[in-house]
Design an enzyme around this catalytic site. Structure first.
Site, mmCIF file in Angstrom:
data_model
loop_
_atom_site.group_PDB
_atom_site.id
_atom_site.type_symbol
_atom_site.label_atom_id
_atom_site.label_comp_id
_atom_site.label_asym_id
_atom_site.label_seq_id
_atom_site.Cartn_x
_atom_site.Cartn_y
_atom_site.Cartn_z
ATOM 1 N N HIS A 192 -47.473 16.557 52.724
ATOM 2 C CA HIS A 192 -46.531 16.436 53.835
ATOM 3 C C HIS A 192 -45.331 15.576 53.460
ATOM 4 C CE1 HIS A 192 -49.926 17.364 56.953
ATOM 5 N NE2 HIS A 192 -49.463 18.438 56.357
ATOM 6 N N ARG A 299 -48.439 29.193 55.139
ATOM 7 C CA ARG A 299 -49.682 28.460 55.371
ATOM 8 C C ARG A 299 -49.716 28.007 56.831
ATOM 9 N NH1 ARG A 299 -47.413 26.124 50.680
ATOM 10 N NH2 ARG A 299 -48.480 26.700 48.758
ATOM 11 N N ASP A 458 -56.740 28.852 43.242
ATOM 12 C CA ASP A 458 -58.195 28.862 43.407
ATOM 13 C C ASP A 458 -58.870 29.791 42.408
ATOM 14 O OD1 ASP A 458 -58.565 26.940 45.314
ATOM 15 O OD2 ASP A 458 -58.495 28.310 47.012
ATOM 16 N N CYS A 505 -49.009 34.683 44.605
ATOM 17 C CA CYS A 505 -48.480 33.601 45.428
ATOM 18 C C CYS A 505 -48.963 32.241 44.954
ATOM 19 C CB CYS A 505 -48.852 33.799 46.899
ATOM 20 S SG CYS A 505 -50.622 33.740 47.223
#
Length: 575
Positions: A192, A299, A458, A505
């Protein structure tokens, strides 16, 4: 306290979070964590300490409300509202009151104890979204302790700020002091704080691991936000070199803006599409500046975490509309919530290995209300944006999951149609390719999808059996590993055979040479952090599609990471 004892030039590397080069003196920020009392209070003192707690709550809330009034950034407002909501949480109040009155703990020790339990549950989730939330929660705890102990920071005007980690609240507060740049030991480009820094165009390097250990306040440093490099005590020649680079960056910025207006095609005319990965509307200013062709990955986890379950459908619709309105006429690919348990007080959500656990579509199918609410919001939004929305499903591992999801989508569509809402009935449904078994059977999964999106972050950790958040084995985590390229090729071929578009992505697309290799494998849609769009486009436009295919052939034939490094280095040298 810094370990550095001399003024020898030193290089520190981290991750680039916001481009730009600045030279200046540092201000070392150590978030004040006053010494917490280790004594017990008497029964007669408990009411006084409870009163101190509520006084600190009021002051902290007033500060956040002031920040809220002075920001025109909608998603930043969401983060501030989330902190305010935590401060107002009755369960938090009850637990701290109980800790004071029942266990005779002073107010600071009670806050420390309750927040420690809170953060422990969050840390056991390990995902980056929860790490982001952990920073925000730690910030609330530390601010309450600062208020109770009347502690203040001494950040200097116009300095380059060096910190272990920063919350969005701190970034905003320090930006009012005209800080030149940010350097943090922890955090990633999607934290953030990094996102807020980018929206404010503050050059930033994150994840240095040791900056606070080797940099003192008032040290001169060079911060290079383009490649994540920090030079401490630069020599005269180093300083002059970077001053020259600062002049060049102004020219390069103009060149980039000119480059981004040119067609997305290779030197021999092969077209490609570059899109942006985003989480907040503020990131679209950079994406639009660099001519991103829509959002390849939106997201939605922060929205979920910023409100209690985020069950408010109108608020979701407002968020999706804000993104679509700012990206006209391009498509926006909305990824369904990719989070696990949301229970933070208590250990009900504890998992031994959250990355391999209850997350993504696995969690959503067991939380039908949450899933239906998000689908309802997305599909309802399509009423005003026909043909521009795509839905992306995270953590798919079985065909049965897709069938169940399609049934729920049909159910939601019928409900909205019966209500007289004119929805887009043909919203494309895409699958995240991040589970190795799905990549290996991509030909089968492609028959059940409208598009495939490879999440190399991932996928890499699952294929290589390397936790990408584990610093002890971080050297083993590399998205350019030969095995990853083989799997990407299989997915690309499966998509082509079934007439299903394939995109990437993950972070791999952010590397210009890797992007060239992906093009060579036949994947011509890439989505990435918006700040790297120009550098990727520059390399793709400078080379021919034939050269990229040759690059891909060499990479597929590589046996080791050293082979890959040599191939990439030679390609770079050619440039």
């Amino acid at each position: 306290m810094s370990n550095q004892v001399n003024n020898t030039e030193m290089y520190i590397t981290g991750a680039p979070a916001c481009p730009g080069i600045v030279i200046g003196n540092t201000s070392l920020y150590q978030r004040a964590r006053p010494h917490v009392s280790d004594t017990q209070i008497t029964d007669d003192e408990t009411e006084v300490h409870i009163h101190k707690f509520y006084e600190a709550l009021d002051i902290a809330e007033e500060e956040l409300e002031a920040l809220l009034e002075n920001t025109d950034m909608e998603d930043l407002a969401d983060l501030i509202e989330m902190q305010i909501a935590i401060l107002k949480d009755p369960e938090l109040h009850n637990r701290i009151e109980q800790e004071i009155s029942a266990n005779n703990k002073p107010v600071d020790a009670a806050i420390e104890s309750i927040f420690r339990n809170y953060l422990q549950v969050i840390s056991e989730n390990h995902g980056e979204t929860f790490q982001n939330k952990s920073v925000d929660i730690s910030d609330i705890r530390d601010r309450l302790l600062q208020i109770i102990h009347n502690k203040r920071d001494d950040i200097k005007e116009g300095a380059i700020l060096v910190a272990r980690e920063l919350s969005p609240r701190e970034v905003i507060s320090f930006s009012n002091r005209n800080i030149k740049g940010l350097i943090t030991d922890r955090g990633g480009a999607t934290s953030h704080a990094a996102i807020i820094a980018r929206s404010m165009n503050i050059p930033t390097v994150v994840g240095t691991q040791r900056a606070t250990e080797v940099i003192n306040s008032d040290d001169e440093v060079v911060l290079d936000g383009r490649n994540g490099e920090v030079v401490v005590h630069p020599k005269d020649e180093t300083r002059e070199k970077y001053k020259s680079l600062i002049e060049q960056q102004f020219k390069r910025q103009a060149d980039f803006e000119s480059l981004c207006k040119k067609p997305n095609e290779t030197s021999d005319g092969k077209t490609f599409s570059l899109q942006a990965n985003i989480e907040f509307a503020e990131e679209l200013s950079i994406a639009n500046k660099y001519q991103a062709e829509g959002v390849g990955l939106l997201r939605t986890e922060s929205i979920y975490l910023s409100r209690k379950h985020f069950q408010n459908i109108p608020q979701q619709v407002a968020f999706y509309k804000s993104i679509l309105e700012l990206t006209t006429p391009h498509q926006v690919t909305i990824r369904l919530f990719d989070v696990g348990g949301d229970k933070f007080f208590g250990d009900e959500g504890k998992e031994q290995n959250p990355f391999l656990g209850w997350r993504g579509i696995r969690m959503l199918l067991e939380q039908p209300e949450l899933l239906k609410n998000q689908l309802r919001a997305i599909i309802k939004t399509s009423e005003d944006f026909f043909g521009r929305i795509r839905i992306l499903v995270p953590m798919v591992s079985t065909i049965d999951e897709i069938r169940k999801l399609k049934d729920i989508i049909s159910e939601v569509q019928n409900e909205l149609l019966n209500e007289g809402i004119d929805i887009d009935k043909d919203i494309p449904l895409g699958l995240m390719i991040e589970v190795p078994s799905v990549a290996l059977k991509a030909d089968l999964f492609a028959r059940h999808a409208d598009f495939l999106s490879i999440g190399t972050n991932d996928l890499t950790q699952y294929v290589l059996a390397v936790d990408r958040g584990n610093e002890r084995i971080s050297n083993l985590y590399d998205q350019r590993h030969p095995a990853i390229w083989r799997l990407i090729k299989e997915v690309a071929e499966a998509g082509e055979c079934n007439g299903v578009p394939v995109s990437v992505c993950g972070e791999l697309a952010s590397d210009p040479i890797a992007a060239s290799c992906l093009m060579g494998l036949g994947i011509n849609t890439l989505s990435m952090n918006a700040v790297v769009l120009p550098s990727v486009k520059q390399v793709l436009r400078s080379n021919s599609y034939i050269e990229m295919q040759q690059l891909a052939e060499k990479v597929l034939a590589a046996e080791t990471m050293d082979d890959i490094d040599n191939i990439f280095s030679n390609w770079e040298t050619k440039e």
